[in-house]
Design an enzyme around this catalytic site. Structure first.
Site, PDB file in Angstrom:
ATOM      1  N   HIS A 143      34.600  30.732 -18.649  1.00 32.67           N
ATOM      2  CA  HIS A 143      33.695  30.185 -19.256  1.00 32.67           C
ATOM      3  C   HIS A 143      34.369  29.155 -20.243  1.00 32.67           C
ATOM      4  CE1 HIS A 143      29.399  29.404 -20.719  1.00 32.67           C
ATOM      5  NE2 HIS A 143      30.107  29.328 -21.987  1.00 32.67           N
ATOM      6  N   CYS A 195      28.822  24.161 -21.385  1.00 32.55           N
ATOM      7  CA  CYS A 195      28.385  25.499 -21.773  1.00 32.55           C
ATOM      8  C   CYS A 195      26.766  25.353 -22.126  1.00 32.55           C
ATOM      9  CB  CYS A 195      29.331  25.766 -22.950  1.00 32.55           C
ATOM     10  SG  CYS A 195      30.876  26.261 -22.759  1.00 32.55           S
ATOM     11  N   ASP A 239      32.565  34.088 -15.265  1.00 30.37           N
ATOM     12  CA  ASP A 239      31.492  33.661 -16.413  1.00 30.37           C
ATOM     13  C   ASP A 239      30.194  34.873 -16.423  1.00 30.37           C
ATOM     14  OD1 ASP A 239      29.578  32.721 -17.914  1.00 30.37           O
ATOM     15  OD2 ASP A 239      29.711  30.568 -17.196  1.00 30.37           O
TER      16      ASP A 239
END
Length: 250
Positions: A218, A131, A186
């Site tokens: 995500h 991330c 995402d």
């Protein structure tokens, strides 16, 4: 394996961190792992142990150490999709404090700490990020191309922005290999943004692989969140160990 919590000196205090070392004397190559926005917790220690089991000394620093020791937010609602927005609102100022200059300075401290550990092989390290950690892993290798031989970023967001210091604009400094495992769904890294990133990498002549994981959201590697995708996570492990094996000639 030995998993401990250590304090890593930086120019702005200490960063509480997980340090995982394999059994044996080594020498073992060093891997730096950059956390996601939810910070140090058992899932990240578990992932570091998986990497260490393959023969690496692994350091997972608290990137938010300027705000205090982990945990910095209440993670009791991490498994509740409806509470993610509130969690992100809490950590947003911490994410914003990780400027390129801060990431560069802290990365130097983390690499110094790793290099000084007994049983760590000489030479460049690798960095892995998840991330926001993936975005900062790219920042790290851009800032320290002589000390980081490879970087892997999984479900990294905001690698491409309109800002003058967007991470993708610095890839010309990279001399090692990059891997990107993008989430299919995402909003922080769209197909258009992926194409922009790949165009920048091609123009700079960087060795890289950029892959989209079909159906993955995500955060797909984080088993303590609703975003977890077992198939995508297994693919991520295969890609990561392939990169590390090539990097360290194992």
């Amino acid at each position: 394996m030995q998993t401990t919590t250590v304090d890593v000196p930086t120019g702005d205090g200490v960063a509480d961190s997980f340090l995982v070392r394999p059994d044996g004397d080594g020498p073992f190559p060093a891997v730096l792992v950059f956390m996601d926005a939810f910070g140090l917790r058992p899932r990240l220690a578990e992932m570091a142990e998986t990497m260490a089991a393959r023969g690496h000394v692994v350091l997972v620093p608290n990137l938010f150490h300027r705000f205090g020791r982990a945990p910095l937010v209440d993670l009791s609602g991490l498994g509740d999709d409806s509470r993610r927005g509130a969690l992100f609102a809490t950590v947003s100022p911490m994410i914003g404090a990780l400027t390129p200059e801060v990431v560069a300075r802290d990365t130097a401290s983390y690499l110094d700490f790793l290099a000084a550990q007994p049983g760590v092989a000489p030479g460049p390290a690798a960095v892995v990020g998840y991330c926001m950690g993936g975005t900062n892993a790219l920042r790290a290798i851009e800032a320290h191309p002589d000390r980081i031989a490879a970087a892997a970023a999984f479900h990294a967001g905001r690698v491409v922005t309109d800002a003058p210091d967007s991470p993708h604009l610095g890839v010309g400094a990279v001399t090692g290999e990059l891997y990107f495992g993008h989430a299919d769904h995402d909003p922080s890294m769209t197909a258009e943004q992926i194409a922009t990133l790949e165009k920048a990498l091609d123009a700079a002549g960087v060795t890289y692989r950029s892959e989209v994981y079909p159906g993955a959201r995500h955060g797909y590697t984080q088993a303590d969140t609703p975003m977890y995708d077992e198939r995508a996570t297994e693919r991520h492990w295969a890609a990561l160990f392939d990169l590390l094996d090539r990097t360290f000639r194992r």
